[in-house]
Design a protein around this motif. Structure first.
Motif, PDB file in Angstrom:
ATOM      1  N   PHE A 167       0.396  -1.009   0.281  1.00 33.11           N
ATOM      2  CA  PHE A 167       0.252  -0.085   0.012  1.00 33.11           C
ATOM      3  C   PHE A 167       1.571   0.585   0.318  1.00 33.11           C
ATOM      4  CE2 PHE A 167      -2.996  -3.053   1.953  1.00 33.11           C
ATOM      5  CZ  PHE A 167      -3.814  -3.348   0.709  1.00 33.11           C
ATOM      6  N   SER A 168       0.616   2.261  -1.373  1.00 32.61           N
ATOM      7  CA  SER A 168       1.254   3.426  -1.146  1.00 32.61           C
ATOM      8  C   SER A 168       0.939   4.437   0.015  1.00 32.61           C
ATOM      9  CB  SER A 168       1.153   4.094  -2.001  1.00 32.61           C
ATOM     10  OG  SER A 168      -0.184   4.400  -2.102  1.00 32.61           O
ATOM     11  N   PRO A 169       1.518   5.360   0.004  1.00 28.77           N
ATOM     12  CA  PRO A 169       0.910   6.478   1.697  1.00 28.77           C
ATOM     13  C   PRO A 169       0.048   6.928   1.470  1.00 28.77           C
ATOM     14  CG  PRO A 169       3.697   6.102   1.324  1.00 28.77           C
ATOM     15  CD  PRO A 169       3.153   5.539   0.050  1.00 28.77           C
ATOM     16  N   GLU A 170      -0.816   6.720   0.260  1.00 25.04           N
ATOM     17  CA  GLU A 170      -1.889   7.548  -0.140  1.00 25.04           C
ATOM     18  C   GLU A 170      -3.071   6.506   0.111  1.00 25.04           C
ATOM     19  OE1 GLU A 170      -4.383  10.521  -1.808  1.00 25.04           O
ATOM     20  OE2 GLU A 170      -2.307  11.008  -0.835  1.00 25.04           O
ATOM     21  N   GLU A 171      -2.990   5.433  -0.438  1.00 27.55           N
ATOM     22  CA  GLU A 171      -3.672   4.829  -0.278  1.00 27.55           C
ATOM     23  C   GLU A 171      -3.656   4.452   1.519  1.00 27.55           C
ATOM     24  OE1 GLU A 171      -2.890   1.815  -4.175  1.00 27.55           O
ATOM     25  OE2 GLU A 171      -2.161   0.979  -2.159  1.00 27.55           O
ATOM     26  N   GLU A 172      -2.142   4.208   1.940  1.00 21.43           N
ATOM     27  CA  GLU A 172      -3.395   4.066   3.677  1.00 21.43           C
ATOM     28  C   GLU A 172      -4.124   5.525   3.999  1.00 21.43           C
ATOM     29  OE1 GLU A 172      -0.505   4.162   7.370  1.00 21.43           O
ATOM     30  OE2 GLU A 172       0.711   4.020   5.814  1.00 21.43           O
ATOM     31  N   ARG A 173      -3.939   6.221   4.440  1.00 22.05           N
ATOM     32  CA  ARG A 173      -4.790   7.546   3.906  1.00 22.05           C
ATOM     33  C   ARG A 173      -6.033   7.288   3.984  1.00 22.05           C
ATOM     34  NH1 ARG A 173      -7.052  11.547   2.239  1.00 22.05           N
ATOM     35  NH2 ARG A 173      -5.736  11.680   0.046  1.00 22.05           N
ATOM     36  N   ASP A 189      -8.332   1.334  13.739  1.00 25.63           N
ATOM     37  CA  ASP A 189      -6.983   0.739  14.555  1.00 25.63           C
ATOM     38  C   ASP A 189      -6.336  -0.177  14.109  1.00 25.63           C
ATOM     39  OD1 ASP A 189      -7.682   3.238  15.743  1.00 25.63           O
ATOM     40  OD2 ASP A 189      -8.593   2.291  17.874  1.00 25.63           O
ATOM     41  N   TYR A 190      -7.381  -1.378  13.850  1.00 25.05           N
ATOM     42  CA  TYR A 190      -6.274  -2.442  13.262  1.00 25.05           C
ATOM     43  C   TYR A 190      -5.340  -2.130  12.323  1.00 25.05           C
ATOM     44  CZ  TYR A 190      -6.691  -6.439  10.042  1.00 25.05           C
ATOM     45  OH  TYR A 190      -6.592  -7.941   9.586  1.00 25.05           O
ATOM     46  N   VAL A 191      -6.692  -1.048  11.097  1.00 21.47           N
ATOM     47  CA  VAL A 191      -5.085  -0.603   9.774  1.00 21.47           C
ATOM     48  C   VAL A 191      -4.073  -0.522  11.073  1.00 21.47           C
ATOM     49  CG1 VAL A 191      -4.942   0.563   8.007  1.00 21.47           C
ATOM     50  CG2 VAL A 191      -7.137  -0.646   8.333  1.00 21.47           C
ATOM     51  N   VAL A 192      -3.894   0.632  11.763  1.00 22.33           N
ATOM     52  CA  VAL A 192      -2.604   1.252  11.873  1.00 22.33           C
ATOM     53  C   VAL A 192      -1.314  -0.117  12.859  1.00 22.33           C
ATOM     54  CG1 VAL A 192      -1.679   2.798  13.702  1.00 22.33           C
ATOM     55  CG2 VAL A 192      -3.591   3.410  12.722  1.00 22.33           C
ATOM     56  N   VAL A 193      -2.105  -0.344  13.296  1.00 20.94           N
ATOM     57  CA  VAL A 193      -1.193  -1.580  14.291  1.00 20.94           C
ATOM     58  C   VAL A 193      -0.869  -2.479  13.361  1.00 20.94           C
ATOM     59  CG1 VAL A 193      -1.590  -3.970  16.448  1.00 20.94           C
ATOM     60  CG2 VAL A 193      -2.815  -1.588  16.866  1.00 20.94           C
ATOM     61  N   SER A 194      -1.729  -3.521  12.086  1.00 19.02           N
ATOM     62  CA  SER A 194      -0.770  -4.461  11.196  1.00 19.02           C
ATOM     63  C   SER A 194      -0.119  -3.621  10.053  1.00 19.02           C
ATOM     64  CB  SER A 194      -2.216  -4.298  10.227  1.00 19.02           C
ATOM     65  OG  SER A 194      -3.202  -4.694  10.830  1.00 19.02           O
ATOM     66  N   ILE A 195      -0.591  -2.224  10.303  1.00 20.24           N
ATOM     67  CA  ILE A 195       0.639  -1.688   8.910  1.00 20.24           C
ATOM     68  C   ILE A 195       1.432  -0.869  10.119  1.00 20.24           C
ATOM     69  CG2 ILE A 195       1.029   0.405   7.771  1.00 20.24           C
ATOM     70  CD1 ILE A 195      -1.261  -0.026   6.355  1.00 20.24           C
ATOM     71  N   ASP A 196       2.206  -0.757  11.289  1.00 24.26           N
ATOM     72  CA  ASP A 196       3.170   0.143  12.179  1.00 24.26           C
ATOM     73  C   ASP A 196       3.630  -1.331  12.492  1.00 24.26           C
ATOM     74  OD1 ASP A 196       2.577   2.515  10.757  1.00 24.26           O
ATOM     75  OD2 ASP A 196       1.991   2.649  13.132  1.00 24.26           O
TER      76      ASP A 196
END
Length: 366
Positions: A167-173, A189-196
């Protein structure tokens, strides 16, 4: 219905209309089979089989059908391994595709060729290889045991590494903004924890409040059966601390089906419905790829992601072109510094002959 291990045997019990039926078996597979057969017999008004049968471990045991062979191999080859659940699925697929009553001694190269052709209509070659590998192991054991007199040839397709979707930063945003707009902070929150943190989905769902402190989150690695700790980014720490205030035990009290439902709703709304790789697991790829782009070593990425094999980690190192250019730039810089230390004279000079050149020429008869 239940199965309990008693010493070296397995006790199977069925309760039906106030009556109890119980038998002992040397393996869990036999016990499971008897449970199914007993339930079917009782529901049809027949008496269950209570006499002892030939044990799978007896010297004269020989499976008569492909289903019996496949279940035998699963019991003695994959039961209790890390891949047990996946292999159970693959074994059941093979039983369905080959046919439970098929005589495995009559499976030929043509049989497997036809199966491969059918699978390639549905699955990519990498998945076909995994499915057919299961069949290869099953038939190889039958050959080694002398239950069949020949080994069947099964095709294996060369797999391309391909491009790993991230995922690009734009897609993440866009994802995070969409979940905020929908008032779905659980998925945000699920997305933040999964990516970070790079956690697998199962690891996020099993994350407990006591697994998180101010510096790190610890999970039970489902692949190597060890605990691993991942330091937290500031935003991941904020998310997990907030969730600890809301939940006493499970920080993400959701199911996989619930996640998939909310994810697919977001995916369609953002216009990615046709992107087959726009899936939650891509967040884990993104975590590893971003580390590789920052020139983090393969060993560190392996430890953070919990990869069992370094080869898995190396896919992300190869993906990072920026790392390759950065390496050459550092090499060029070091060479420039070396030339400068010699006085800045970049004029090439002829190579000095090796001290042993005349002797070497004499020995060669020159």
């Amino acid at each position: 219905m239940s199965i309990k291990q008693r010493g070296q045997s397995f006790q199977a019990t069925v309760h039906y209309k106030g009556a109890r039926y119980r038998r002992q078996f040397p393996t869990r597979l036999e016990a499971e089979r008897w449970l199914v057969e007993t339930k079917t017999a009782l529901s049809q008004g027949r008496s269950p089989e209570m006499a002892p049968s030939v044990a799978l471990t007896s010297d004269d045991y020989r499976p008569s059908t492909f289903k019996e062979l496949a279940e035998y191999v699963f019991e003695h080859h994959w039961r209790g391994t890390r891949s047990e659940k996946t292999m159970k699925i693959n074994v059941n697929h093979m039983i369905e595709w080959i046919g439970p009553e098929k005589d495995y001694r009559k499976i030929t190269d043509h049989t497997t060729d036809m199966l491969v052709a059918q699978l390639r209509d549905t699955y990519p070659d990498s998945t076909v290889n995994k499915k057919m590998s299961t069949l290869r192991v099953i038939l190889r054991l039958a050959y080694k045991r002398g239950w069949t007199d020949r080994m069947v040839n099964i095709k294996h397709f060369k797999e391309s590494e391909g491009r790993i979707r991230v995922f690009s930063p734009e897609e993440e945003r866009k994802m995070l903004d969409w979940f905020i707009g929908a008032g779905d902070m659980d998925m945000h929150d699920y997305v933040v924890v999964s990516i970070d943190c790079g956690f697998r989905q199962s690891e996020v769902l099993k994350l407990l409040a006591h697994d998180v402190d101010h510096r790190k989150a610890s999970v039970y690695d489902t692949k190597n059966r060890k605990r691993r700790a991942v330091p937290l980014t500031p935003r991941a720490r904020d998310v997990l601390e907030r969730r600890k205030r809301l939940h006493d035990r499970e920080l993400f009290p959701m199911t996989k089906d619930q996640i998939n439902w909310h994810w697919n709703k977001m995916r369609s709304a953002l216009g990615y419905a046709d992107d087959e790789e726009f899936v939650p697991h891509t967040m884990r790829h993104t975590f590893c790829s971003r580390l590789a782009d920052l020139d983090v070593s393969a060993q560190v990425i392996q430890a953070l992601a919990g990869h069992t094999r370094i080869e898995t980690t190396m896919r992300y190192i190869h993906l990072s072109e920026r790392s390759l250019f950065s390496a050459i730039e550092r090499l060029a810089a070091s060479m420039g510094a070396s030339e400068t230390s010699k006085g800045g004279d970049a004029t090439p000079h002829p190579a000095t002959p090796h001290a042993t050149t005349p002797r070497h020429m004499a020995l060669c008869g020159a």
